[in-house]
Design a protein around this motif. Structure first.
Motif, PDB file in Angstrom:
ATOM      1  N   SER A 264      -2.596 -43.764  -6.503  1.00 38.04           N
ATOM      2  CA  SER A 264      -2.085 -42.608  -7.248  1.00 38.04           C
ATOM      3  C   SER A 264      -0.565 -42.552  -7.218  1.00 38.04           C
ATOM      4  O   SER A 264       0.053 -41.990  -8.123  1.00 38.04           O
ATOM      5  CB  SER A 264      -2.687 -41.309  -6.698  1.00 38.04           C
ATOM      6  N   VAL A 265       0.052 -43.153  -6.214  1.00 36.71           N
ATOM      7  CA  VAL A 265       1.521 -43.203  -6.165  1.00 36.71           C
ATOM      8  C   VAL A 265       2.039 -44.237  -7.166  1.00 36.71           C
ATOM      9  O   VAL A 265       2.761 -43.907  -8.111  1.00 36.71           O
ATOM     10  CB  VAL A 265       2.023 -43.541  -4.751  1.00 36.71           C
ATOM     11  N   SER A 268       1.309 -43.407 -10.748  1.00 40.15           N
ATOM     12  CA  SER A 268       1.685 -42.052 -11.214  1.00 40.15           C
ATOM     13  C   SER A 268       0.471 -41.287 -11.750  1.00 40.15           C
ATOM     14  O   SER A 268       0.507 -40.706 -12.832  1.00 40.15           O
ATOM     15  CB  SER A 268       2.753 -42.126 -12.313  1.00 40.15           C
ATOM     16  N   LEU A 269      -0.599 -41.290 -10.977  1.00 41.26           N
ATOM     17  CA  LEU A 269      -1.813 -40.601 -11.420  1.00 41.26           C
ATOM     18  C   LEU A 269      -1.737 -39.112 -11.109  1.00 41.26           C
ATOM     19  O   LEU A 269      -1.103 -38.705 -10.143  1.00 41.26           O
ATOM     20  CB  LEU A 269      -3.041 -41.195 -10.723  1.00 41.26           C
ATOM     21  N   LYS A 270      -2.390 -38.336 -11.930  1.00 38.44           N
ATOM     22  CA  LYS A 270      -2.562 -36.906 -11.658  1.00 38.44           C
ATOM     23  C   LYS A 270      -4.037 -36.634 -11.407  1.00 38.44           C
ATOM     24  O   LYS A 270      -4.874 -36.908 -12.262  1.00 38.44           O
ATOM     25  CB  LYS A 270      -2.087 -36.066 -12.848  1.00 38.44           C
ATOM     26  N   LEU A 271      -4.341 -36.096 -10.229  1.00 40.95           N
ATOM     27  CA  LEU A 271      -5.715 -35.723  -9.879  1.00 40.95           C
ATOM     28  C   LEU A 271      -5.738 -34.214  -9.731  1.00 40.95           C
ATOM     29  O   LEU A 271      -4.995 -33.653  -8.912  1.00 40.95           O
ATOM     30  CB  LEU A 271      -6.143 -36.364  -8.554  1.00 40.95           C
ATOM     31  N   GLN A 272      -6.573 -33.561 -10.510  1.00 38.44           N
ATOM     32  CA  GLN A 272      -6.551 -32.098 -10.475  1.00 38.44           C
ATOM     33  C   GLN A 272      -7.953 -31.528 -10.397  1.00 38.44           C
ATOM     34  O   GLN A 272      -8.810 -31.816 -11.236  1.00 38.44           O
ATOM     35  CB  GLN A 272      -5.819 -31.577 -11.725  1.00 38.44           C
ATOM     36  N   GLY A 273      -8.163 -30.728  -9.355  1.00 41.59           N
ATOM     37  CA  GLY A 273      -9.430 -30.029  -9.218  1.00 41.59           C
ATOM     38  C   GLY A 273      -9.409 -28.740 -10.025  1.00 41.59           C
ATOM     39  O   GLY A 273      -8.352 -28.189 -10.311  1.00 41.59           O
ATOM     40  N   PHE A 274     -10.601 -28.277 -10.390  1.00 43.17           N
ATOM     41  CA  PHE A 274     -10.644 -27.026 -11.155  1.00 43.17           C
ATOM     42  C   PHE A 274     -11.989 -26.351 -10.961  1.00 43.17           C
ATOM     43  O   PHE A 274     -12.986 -26.982 -10.631  1.00 43.17           O
ATOM     44  CB  PHE A 274     -10.362 -27.269 -12.639  1.00 43.17           C
TER      45      PHE A 274
ATOM     46  N   LEU B 242       2.703 -36.858  -4.443  1.00 45.59           N
ATOM     47  CA  LEU B 242       2.328 -38.058  -3.697  1.00 45.59           C
ATOM     48  C   LEU B 242       3.425 -39.091  -3.915  1.00 45.59           C
ATOM     49  O   LEU B 242       3.540 -39.679  -4.984  1.00 45.59           O
ATOM     50  CB  LEU B 242       0.980 -38.584  -4.178  1.00 45.59           C
ATOM     51  N   MET B 261     -10.984 -34.949   0.144  1.00 45.91           N
ATOM     52  CA  MET B 261     -10.678 -34.768  -1.277  1.00 45.91           C
ATOM     53  C   MET B 261     -11.503 -33.642  -1.909  1.00 45.91           C
ATOM     54  O   MET B 261     -11.083 -33.049  -2.899  1.00 45.91           O
ATOM     55  CB  MET B 261     -10.899 -36.074  -2.042  1.00 45.91           C
ATOM     56  N   SER B 264     -10.014 -30.415  -3.025  1.00 43.11           N
ATOM     57  CA  SER B 264      -9.221 -30.334  -4.250  1.00 43.11           C
ATOM     58  C   SER B 264     -10.007 -29.683  -5.384  1.00 43.11           C
ATOM     59  O   SER B 264      -9.418 -29.103  -6.289  1.00 43.11           O
ATOM     60  CB  SER B 264      -8.712 -31.717  -4.656  1.00 43.11           C
ATOM     61  N   SER B 268      -8.802 -25.925  -6.467  1.00 35.48           N
ATOM     62  CA  SER B 268      -8.047 -26.212  -7.707  1.00 35.48           C
ATOM     63  C   SER B 268      -6.683 -26.833  -7.408  1.00 35.48           C
ATOM     64  O   SER B 268      -5.652 -26.415  -7.938  1.00 35.48           O
ATOM     65  CB  SER B 268      -7.850 -24.933  -8.548  1.00 35.48           C
ATOM     66  N   LEU B 269      -6.692 -27.852  -6.552  1.00 37.55           N
ATOM     67  CA  LEU B 269      -5.431 -28.499  -6.184  1.00 37.55           C
ATOM     68  C   LEU B 269      -5.026 -29.515  -7.247  1.00 37.55           C
ATOM     69  O   LEU B 269      -5.865 -30.124  -7.894  1.00 37.55           O
ATOM     70  CB  LEU B 269      -5.573 -29.202  -4.836  1.00 37.55           C
ATOM     71  N   LYS B 270      -3.723 -29.699  -7.364  1.00 33.66           N
ATOM     72  CA  LYS B 270      -3.196 -30.771  -8.215  1.00 33.66           C
ATOM     73  C   LYS B 270      -2.487 -31.772  -7.315  1.00 33.66           C
ATOM     74  O   LYS B 270      -1.552 -31.415  -6.603  1.00 33.66           O
ATOM     75  CB  LYS B 270      -2.198 -30.208  -9.240  1.00 33.66           C
ATOM     76  N   LEU B 271      -2.933 -33.016  -7.345  1.00 31.16           N
ATOM     77  CA  LEU B 271      -2.299 -34.094  -6.579  1.00 31.16           C
ATOM     78  C   LEU B 271      -1.706 -35.063  -7.586  1.00 31.16           C
ATOM     79  O   LEU B 271      -2.429 -35.596  -8.430  1.00 31.16           O
ATOM     80  CB  LEU B 271      -3.312 -34.836  -5.712  1.00 31.16           C
ATOM     81  N   GLN B 272      -0.410 -35.287  -7.489  1.00 32.39           N
ATOM     82  CA  GLN B 272       0.214 -36.121  -8.513  1.00 32.39           C
ATOM     83  C   GLN B 272       1.153 -37.148  -7.883  1.00 32.39           C
ATOM     84  O   GLN B 272       2.077 -36.803  -7.149  1.00 32.39           O
ATOM     85  CB  GLN B 272       0.973 -35.232  -9.509  1.00 32.39           C
ATOM     86  N   GLY B 273       0.870 -38.404  -8.189  1.00 27.19           N
ATOM     87  CA  GLY B 273       1.751 -39.475  -7.742  1.00 27.19           C
ATOM     88  C   GLY B 273       2.913 -39.636  -8.706  1.00 27.19           C
ATOM     89  O   GLY B 273       2.820 -39.267  -9.868  1.00 27.19           O
TER      90      GLY B 273
END
Lengths: 333, 333
Positions: A264-265, A268-274, B242, B261, B264, B268-273
């Motif tokens: 993800s680093v 440059s991925l975006k992982l988003q929970g909802f 990240l 994970m 997330s 509703s977390l946002k994890l962004q590399g």
């Protein structure tokens, strides 16, 4: 006086829930009081998120109480009304599942729109699972033209809608499911590449084979090895909608590990929970689009229907063994 | 004709790099050709991201070639110029580190702005690590007033700037570092709660103790157990930048696992590399803010300086053992 049966949480499950964590109790339901309606449930929903409510911990949803009826999405018919806003025979939606008959304030239930869909559709394709798919794909994952989309548990209540919305939008879709029958259904609804995760020793290799140029969007219903595969296969600037991680809902100590977060680093991925309830502003657009798609025959759905309140807990357990197919429902009347 | 020494990648490291993966070679450097300058490097940077370039795989950065000089950030002095844009004595920044002297087209190096900072600052606080902190905190993690911020490797080149920008913005900051000396430095720069991860059996418990109401922002330089702790401690709608996962850069088979994970989804977390080079549009704003903060004495920095090209590979190895403190530099002249 009517008698209703309802499902109580008898004990909090540790790991995979067992039938004896639940018990069916009979209760008397009096005539509805002023402002109330009495509803006979036709269908109730069982959903993976309910597993979280069976634990006593702080979460986005309050836990179920021991020794009380659980609750969840249901559709039913008004059998008696003590409020002018609803009349006998009206079909309504509520969060009063896990029981046969209940009284509630009329304003706490929603009359179903008369759009020609069977009532249980409002627990699936036209309800919470459908809206979840719509929000996750279009808002959270920011679906764009030409995106290659991967969805796990693609034959499930949410996954099957994700796959079909992406196909309607013209995207290439890779879906995973467990077993030949579910995979055949995915082909039937137009999924371009199907991964039978039960037949694959390595989901990452299977995904890279299915998407040799990578994926742009991952809609995660599973977590664990599926999430690792998506991290490995993602293109730069990929977007992941994290909707559920059923692989880990019954973990006692540690959930399924994820090893590939480092991608993800570099990518440059975006992982988003909802949580769908935070996105109810999209409901009108969703209902507009979904009614049109259903009317045009562009969305097919599969559901598994078990019958009777005595089988409700068993229906819930099927969510974790994969013994359901599509949206899991319990028919109560 | 000048002689320069440069560090070649002799073999690709497997796991933790070893000194014999590198070798120092002498090369002759002729007078600069038309349009070229000859630069004597004063300082070169060693950075964790270089570990990725030592592997032969597709990534955001092309791999180093075996048997050739590596490259990376450096500041140096023009010793001969064959181009009107630069003159002898000018200080310049380049990506031509890992060598003592080099020729390059004048337009491929950048003259350092005369803002009263020592030249090596442009490899640290006023350079790539500083910009990384600024981009990650303000754009990726969308820092807001009242956010509680957690930063791992908080005494490192990037982490120390993250911590201090967040303090300048008025936020509460929790930082982790390894060992009493680094933790004392964090207190000195105003970090509110310091976690010595080497002294803690459970980073999650330590973080929850330090931030009982949770964290809003996590700036990840470490991955693994630090990321798990941040996932467990995050408030709803938390945002994770990240930036790096040094815990896993030398993994041979599988990186450090992440178990949490699933949080997330529910939160509703946002994890962004992110990769700083994709955000160079923020450079002017960064340089404006950072020059002001440095002039006002609001940012302190720590660096470790090793001397001589023969010690460059050793300086790089220190990044992974924690034997550096702050920005790791090699003084070449």
């Amino acid at each position: 006086m009517t008698t209703s049966r309802e499902v109580h949480l008898k004990s909090r499950p540790v790991g995979m829930p067992k039938p004896d964590n639940f018990e069916v109790k009979s209760v008397d339901v009096p005539a509805p009081g002023p402002g109330e309606v009495q509803v006979q449930n036709l269908f109730m929903s069982v959903d993976p998120y309910m597993r979280g409510r069976m634990m006593d911990r702080k979460s986005y949803a309050a836990p179920f109480n021991l020794g009380e009826a659980m609750y969840g999405g249901a559709v039913g018919k008004v059998v008696a009304s003590n409020d002018p806003s609803l009349k006998q025979g009206d079909l309504v939606q509520s969060m009063m599942g896990w029981r046969e008959v209940f009284n509630a304030p009329a304003k706490s239930v929603q009359k179903l729109p008369g759009v020609g869909l069977p009532p249980q559709a409002f627990l699936g394709v036209a309800g919470m699972p459908g809206l979840t798919a719509y929000v996750g794909l279009l808002r959270i994952a920011e679906l764009k033209a030409d995106d290659v989309v991967f969805v796990s548990a693609a034959s499930g209540a949410v996954g099957q809608i994700v796959a079909q919305i992406a196909k309607i939008k013209g995207n290439r879709v890779i879906g995973s499911a467990g077993g030949a029958e579910k995979c055949a259904f995915l082909k039937e609804i137009g999924v371009d590449e199907v991964i039978d995760y039960k037949a694959e020793a390595d989901i990452t290799k299977a995904l890279i084979r299915a998407a040799p140029d990578g994926i742009d969007v991952y809609f995660d219903n599973v977590g664990g090895a599926h999430l690792d595969a998506a991290l490995a296969a993602a293109k730069p600037f990929g977007r992941f909608a994290l909707c559920g991680m059923i692989a880990s809902y019954n973990a006692v100590e540690k959930a399924d590990p994820v090893y590939n977060m480092m991608f993800s680093v570099g990518k440059s991925l975006k992982l988003q929970g909802f949580i769908v309830s935070n996105h109810s502003d999209m409901l009108p657009a969703f209902l507009g689009d979904m009614s049109k798609w259903l009317a045009e025959g562009k969305i097919k759905t599969r559901e598994t229907i078990d019958e009777g309140i005595d089988n409700a807990a068993g229906a819930f357990l099927k969510l974790f063994t994969g013994d359901n197919f599509g949206k899991m429902l319990v028919k109560l009347a």
